[in-house]
Design an enzyme around this catalytic site. Structure first.
Site, PDB file in Angstrom:
ATOM      1  N   HIS A 124      67.258  42.644  27.931  1.00 26.86           N
ATOM      2  CA  HIS A 124      68.384  43.581  27.934  1.00 26.86           C
ATOM      3  C   HIS A 124      69.369  43.213  26.835  1.00 26.86           C
ATOM      4  O   HIS A 124      69.801  42.064  26.728  1.00 26.86           O
ATOM      5  CB  HIS A 124      69.061  43.586  29.309  1.00 26.86           C
ATOM      6  N   ARG A 181      72.252  48.387  26.904  1.00 25.51           N
ATOM      7  CA  ARG A 181      71.268  47.614  27.673  1.00 25.51           C
ATOM      8  C   ARG A 181      69.823  47.793  27.203  1.00 25.51           C
ATOM      9  O   ARG A 181      69.009  46.883  27.296  1.00 25.51           O
ATOM     10  CB  ARG A 181      71.392  48.074  29.138  1.00 25.51           C
ATOM     11  N   ARG A 201      62.080  48.531  33.336  1.00 24.12           N
ATOM     12  CA  ARG A 201      61.602  49.566  34.264  1.00 24.12           C
ATOM     13  C   ARG A 201      60.394  50.276  33.671  1.00 24.12           C
ATOM     14  O   ARG A 201      59.964  51.285  34.193  1.00 24.12           O
ATOM     15  CB  ARG A 201      62.693  50.620  34.522  1.00 24.12           C
ATOM     16  N   HIS A 253      67.496  36.722  32.355  1.00 19.48           N
ATOM     17  CA  HIS A 253      68.469  37.821  32.285  1.00 19.48           C
ATOM     18  C   HIS A 253      69.853  37.290  32.655  1.00 19.48           C
ATOM     19  O   HIS A 253      70.015  36.132  33.029  1.00 19.48           O
ATOM     20  CB  HIS A 253      68.094  38.920  33.290  1.00 19.48           C
ATOM     21  N   GLU A 327      68.543  35.307  36.780  1.00 21.98           N
ATOM     22  CA  GLU A 327      69.793  35.956  36.362  1.00 21.98           C
ATOM     23  C   GLU A 327      70.842  34.859  36.253  1.00 21.98           C
ATOM     24  O   GLU A 327      71.276  34.290  37.251  1.00 21.98           O
ATOM     25  CB  GLU A 327      70.235  36.992  37.411  1.00 21.98           C
TER      26      GLU A 327
HETATM   27 ZN   LIG Z   1      68.813  42.084  32.426  1.00 23.91          ZN
END
Ligand SMILES: [Zn+2]
Length: 365
Positions: A124, A181, A201, A253, A327
């Site tokens: 991202h 993003r 996605r 991420h 994350e």
């Molecule tokens: Zn991410």
């Protein structure tokens, strides 16, 4: 329901009605900034934007965020300096024709077909701390080889530090782009051009089921079809080529302090979820013991939210024994923008967790 805070960006015109809505719902809120653009502009002004000549040669510091070109120069330089242990390969091209490269780190013993840890960063665009954390891992495994040699005895590490360079470079162009993003392939909808699909996605495993959008202007746009983005095709092909040897797929991420494992498309758990949990928990425990930072551990759907078509589900489906999305901690005005002064503490903490997960893999597999 998550007990965590959420940060929301609201336009000045909508602020008062949004506040009324929060009050009606009895939600506790705090206004973190009444002029986000000014905050981001200040961050841009403070950045050391001018790359040094020869930037990317030698060791990269943790004093600032680097450009895609600098990162590619850095890994090329490592391969030149450590030709027996480090190998760089161009694995594809982004939509805007930037080179996508992996760095494979070995212990140089020449033994083929070792088990593999596959790590990526920069999925991202706005999550700048992700490639920074991955660069630190590379530095640890290459420049601090002696102390980390045990991690490379039976494992090769294949690392793609920048999955989405087009998006990353776009977020470096200014304040309005900073929170972008997705990838950068243009899509048209109702006469409007919106850029990019959400690479996380876009994978062909329960693609565009729950937690993804069919609208090109949404941040979670799944793409017009699975693997519509050249960047995700590259990851897919790497996964399949490594799957026989692949023990762990780890994708970095930000933000939220989570260690997530499959599934993300359903609240069901895989049969081997206990093994995934053992590995993820080893990472979380090591970080908490070292710095006090707490990571929440569990399946993506159960701990965070349902999100079909993500790379971690695909990697697990493709054959990696363990597949984890990490994350990292949030920082800065929006969580996605930790100041440069905090890069060092974020990335060294991340390495503590990653190393502990690798140790658990070595013990289990
Ligand atoms: Zn991410």
């Amino acid at each position: 329901m998550s007990r965590k805070d959420a940060r929301v960006v609201v336009s000045p015109e909508q602020l008062s009605s949004f506040k009324s809505l929060l009050q009606e719902q009895n939600l506790i809120y705090e206004l973190l900034s009444d002029n986000l653009e000014a905050v981001l502009a200040k961050e841009f002004a403070q950045r050391s934007l001018v790359p040094l000549p020869q930037a990317g040669k030698g060791r990269l510091s943790t004093e600032r965020y680097y450009t895609h070109e600098e990162i590619m120069n850095y890994i090329a330089d490592l391969a030149a300096r450590f030709p027996k242990r480090v190998f760089v390969r161009t694995v594809g091209w982004s939509y805007e024709q930037r080179a996508l490269k992996t760095i494979t780190i070995t212990n140089g013993d020449g033994r083929a077909n070792k088990k593999v840890v596959f790590v990526d960063g920069g999925f991202h665009a706005r999550e700048w701390i992700s490639p920074a954390a991955v660069l630190y891992m590379i530095d640890q495994l290459v420049e601090h080889f002696e102390e980390n040699a045990y991690l490379l005895k039976d494992y090769d590490w294949v690392i793609q530090p920048m999955v989405n360079p087009d998006g990353y470079e776009h977020t470096q162009t200014g304040t309005t782009a900073r929170m972008f993003r997705k990838t950068r392939q243009p899509y048209r909808q109702l006469g409007l051009t919106c850029y990019g699909a959400d690479p996380n996605r876009n994978f062909d495993f329960h693609w565009n089921e729950e937690g993804a959008s069919s609208s090109p202007c949404m941040d979670t746009f799944a793409g017009p079809h699975a693997f519509s983005e050249p960047e995700t095709i590259v990851i897919r092909d790497l996964m399949h080529s490594l799957a026989d040897r692949g023990v762990m797929y780890l994708t970095i991420h930000s933000y939220g302090n989570y260690l997530l494992y499959p599934w993300g498309w359903t609240s069901d758990l895989p049969d081997t979820w206990q093994d995934l949990d053992d590995v993820a928990r080893a990472g979380g425990d090591a970080i908490e013991a070292a710095t006090g930072t707490v990571y929440e551990v569990g399946s993506s759907t159960n701990v965070l939210y349902i999100a079909a078509g993500a790379s971690d589900d695909y990697g697990f489906y493709a054959g990696f024994n363990v597949s984890i999305t990490m994350e990292l901690s949030g920082g800065g005005s929006l969580g996605f923008n930790p100041p440069e002064s905090s890069i060092e503490s974020f990335v060294s903490e991340t390495w503590i967790g990653v190393r502990a997960m690798a140790e658990k893999l070595i013990e289990k597999y």
